[in-house]
Design a protein around this motif. Structure first.
Motif, PDB file in Angstrom:
ATOM      1  N   GLU A 104       0.839  -1.211   0.000  1.00  0.00           N
ATOM      2  CA  GLU A 104       0.000   0.000   0.000  1.00  0.00           C
ATOM      3  C   GLU A 104       0.872   1.258   0.000  1.00  0.00           C
ATOM      4  N   ALA A 105       1.908   1.241   0.814  1.00  0.00           N
ATOM      5  CA  ALA A 105       2.808   2.411   0.862  1.00  0.00           C
ATOM      6  C   ALA A 105       3.449   2.640  -0.502  1.00  0.00           C
ATOM      7  N   THR A 106       3.784   1.560  -1.185  1.00  0.00           N
ATOM      8  CA  THR A 106       4.381   1.665  -2.521  1.00  0.00           C
ATOM      9  C   THR A 106       3.410   2.338  -3.480  1.00  0.00           C
ATOM     10  N   MET A 107       2.153   1.899  -3.444  1.00  0.00           N
ATOM     11  CA  MET A 107       1.164   2.473  -4.367  1.00  0.00           C
ATOM     12  C   MET A 107       0.919   3.952  -4.055  1.00  0.00           C
ATOM     13  N   THR A 202      12.542   5.089  -8.722  1.00  0.00           N
ATOM     14  CA  THR A 202      13.229   3.974  -8.074  1.00  0.00           C
ATOM     15  C   THR A 202      13.963   4.426  -6.808  1.00  0.00           C
ATOM     16  N   LYS A 203      14.421   5.678  -6.816  1.00  0.00           N
ATOM     17  CA  LYS A 203      15.067   6.210  -5.605  1.00  0.00           C
ATOM     18  C   LYS A 203      14.040   6.325  -4.473  1.00  0.00           C
ATOM     19  N   ASP A 204      12.873   6.872  -4.802  1.00  0.00           N
ATOM     20  CA  ASP A 204      11.846   7.032  -3.767  1.00  0.00           C
ATOM     21  C   ASP A 204      11.358   5.690  -3.223  1.00  0.00           C
ATOM     22  N   LEU A 205      11.405   4.671  -4.112  1.00  0.00           N
ATOM     23  CA  LEU A 205      10.906   3.351  -3.693  1.00  0.00           C
ATOM     24  C   LEU A 205      11.986   2.475  -3.076  1.00  0.00           C
ATOM     25  N   SER A 206      13.210   3.005  -2.990  1.00  0.00           N
ATOM     26  CA  SER A 206      14.342   2.115  -2.705  1.00  0.00           C
ATOM     27  C   SER A 206      14.248   1.378  -1.368  1.00  0.00           C
ATOM     28  N   THR A 207      13.508   1.904  -0.399  1.00  0.00           N
ATOM     29  CA  THR A 207      13.398   1.160   0.860  1.00  0.00           C
ATOM     30  C   THR A 207      12.267   0.128   0.805  1.00  0.00           C
ATOM     31  N   LEU A 208      11.443   0.202  -0.231  1.00  0.00           N
ATOM     32  CA  LEU A 208      10.274  -0.686  -0.317  1.00  0.00           C
ATOM     33  C   LEU A 208      10.412  -1.767  -1.386  1.00  0.00           C
TER      34      LEU A 208
END
Ligand code: HEM
Length: 420
Positions: A104-107, A202-208
């Motif tokens: 959900e956080a990813t979306m 991809t940078k913003d998502l890198s922890t997910l």
């Protein structure tokens, strides 16, 4: 469906003119004849794409036109019905820690970034905000793979229109091009904008989520004055001749899912196949054979035999020897659907990945958008695997399938209903 099956005369037995590459072309070409008819038997056309919000002003010579900004919010995700961008990259990602909360956080994050970036605004904490300004025809679309549903414990919410694609006898998969949890599809006119957008997402998502593969594709930017030139692929063939016109009722019927949970309505299923072109053996065919293998003219893209003024449909036309002008195993003849439910929207991109085993690694990122692959992609690919002469010169090295949720309204996030 067609019941019109006839013994086939294969492209190659009738032309039988290959010398050096003979070994590569041996094998029976099982025939599969679709309903005969004119090119428009399934009423598909290539028509103008859906309009953009801000049409480009006519450019003065030497003065660039303003960027065309495509809307992000709406009933459907952009990047499907919109005019194909010059450059498009498909990125496959997997959740690092597969939980519903992380999905959900990813979306949420992707929706927020995409809403900004596609409108020419930088994402939060963008260290190069200038690179976000030229958002010409920038679209960001998001897809969910089977493994996502399974890994976060929502397998029972996989929409019925989103089946597992079976293996076909012509598949020759290589690592790493298989399905992932998530897909980002990013299209743009400016390759610099595209690179920046991918970097930001991809940078913003890198922890997910972690990127498993990235598949960049491109189209020709030949001007309209050069006719079909902008639709040629790396074999020189003219593509997108017979497909549902964006903006038409037929497109909506063929592409958009209209039943099921709210998050999937207005969405579609993307079947992404990485198909290598075997150019070394293709190049030694002479031009008439290359045309006969496909069933279309290389120079114009028209059906072979079309334009003959004897009133005979190209599918019924025979040559001086009484053989079909478009053989039973020609690509377009085998691929052609004989009813609307068999039709899908094909929007392929070319790829060039340098060299592979001493030859050019080039081909097609074949992207088909369909409301239901069970009636469109799967039966078509099954027919092609059995009876398409062209299969000898291509190799399907990757396959990944995603459900693209419906579009999103401001304040909501993509696939929100899935997590409710
Ligand atoms: C490297 C791979 C491929 C190449 C180069 C290729 C090339 C072409 C070309 C040049 C055409 C004619 C123009 C057009 O209507 O777009 C065509 C038609 C078509 N292709 Fe392919 N194709 C490939 C793979 C596939 C695959 C994997 C499928 C589906 C499983 C497919 C399905 C179709 C269909 C449905 C048509 C339209 C037939 C008609 O109704 O006239 N193609 N293809």
């Amino acid at each position: 469906m067609s019941t019109d099956q006839q013994p086939s005369r294969s492209v190659l037995s009738r032309r039988g003119m290959l010398a050096a590459g003979g070994a590569a072309i041996l094998g029976a070409a099982g025939g599969f004849v679709l309903a005969s008819g004119k090119d428009a038997s399934v009423p598909t056309t290539s028509a103008p794409p859906a309009p953009a919000t801000s049409p480009p002003p006519t450019a003065e010579p030497g003065v660039p036109a303003a960027p065309v900004i495509l809307p992000f919010y709406g009933a459907h995700q952009a990047g499907v019905e919109t005019e194909p961008a010059l450059f498009q990259t498909f990125v496959g990602l997997d959740l690092i820690s597969p939980t519903r909360k992380n999905a959900e956080a990813t979306m949420r994050l992707v929706t927020d970034d995409a809403a900004r970036l596609t409108q020419g605004q930088s994402a939060l904490a963008d260290t190069q905000p200038e690179l976000a300004l030229n958002a010409d025809r920038l679209t960001i679309s998001v897809g969910l793979g089977h493994s996502l549903f399974e890994r976060i414990g929502l397998a029972d919410r996989i929409p019925e229109q989103f089946p597992v694609i079976p293996r076909f006898r012509t598949d020759a998969f290589e690592e790493p091009w298989s399905g992932t949890d998530l897909l980002l599809q990013v299209g743009a006119t400016d390759p610099l904008t595209l690179a920046h957008t991918l970097r930001m997402l991809t940078k913003d998502l890198s922890t997910l989520a972690r990127v498993r593969w990235s598949q960049p594709g491109f189209r020709s930017n030949a001007p309209a004055s050069m006719g079909v030139a902008s639709r040629r692929n790396l074999m020189g063939q003219v593509e997108a001749t017979h497909f549902p016109a964006p903006g038409s009722e037929q497109f909506a019927t063929v592409v958009w899912i209209d039943d099921g949970p709210d998050w999937v309505v207005g969405g579609t299923v993307l079947v992404l196949r990485r198909i290598r072109m075997l150019l070394d053996t293709w190049d030694i065919l002479d031009r008439p054979v290359q045309e006969t293998v496909m069933g279309r003219s290389l120079s114009t893209g028209q059906l072979l035999g079309d334009g003959a003024d004897d009133g005979v449909s190209p599918f019924d036309a025979v040559d001086d020897n009484g053989l079909p002008v478009i053989p039973a195993d020609a690509h377009i003849r085998v691929a052609r659907a004989d009813s609307l439910e068999g039709v899908m929207m094909r929007r392929p991109y070319n790829y060039d990945s340098g060299m592979h085993k001493g030859t050019n690694d080039v081909g097609l990122l074949f992207a088909a958008y369909t409301r239901d692959p069970r009636t469109s992609f799967i039966p078509t690919q099954r027919r092609l695997a059995r009876g398409d002469a062209f299969q000898r010169w291509i190799s399907t090295v990757g396959s990944a399938t995603y459900v693209l949720p419906g579009g999103v309204a401001e304040g909501d996030f993509l696939a929100q209903g899935l997590f409710a």
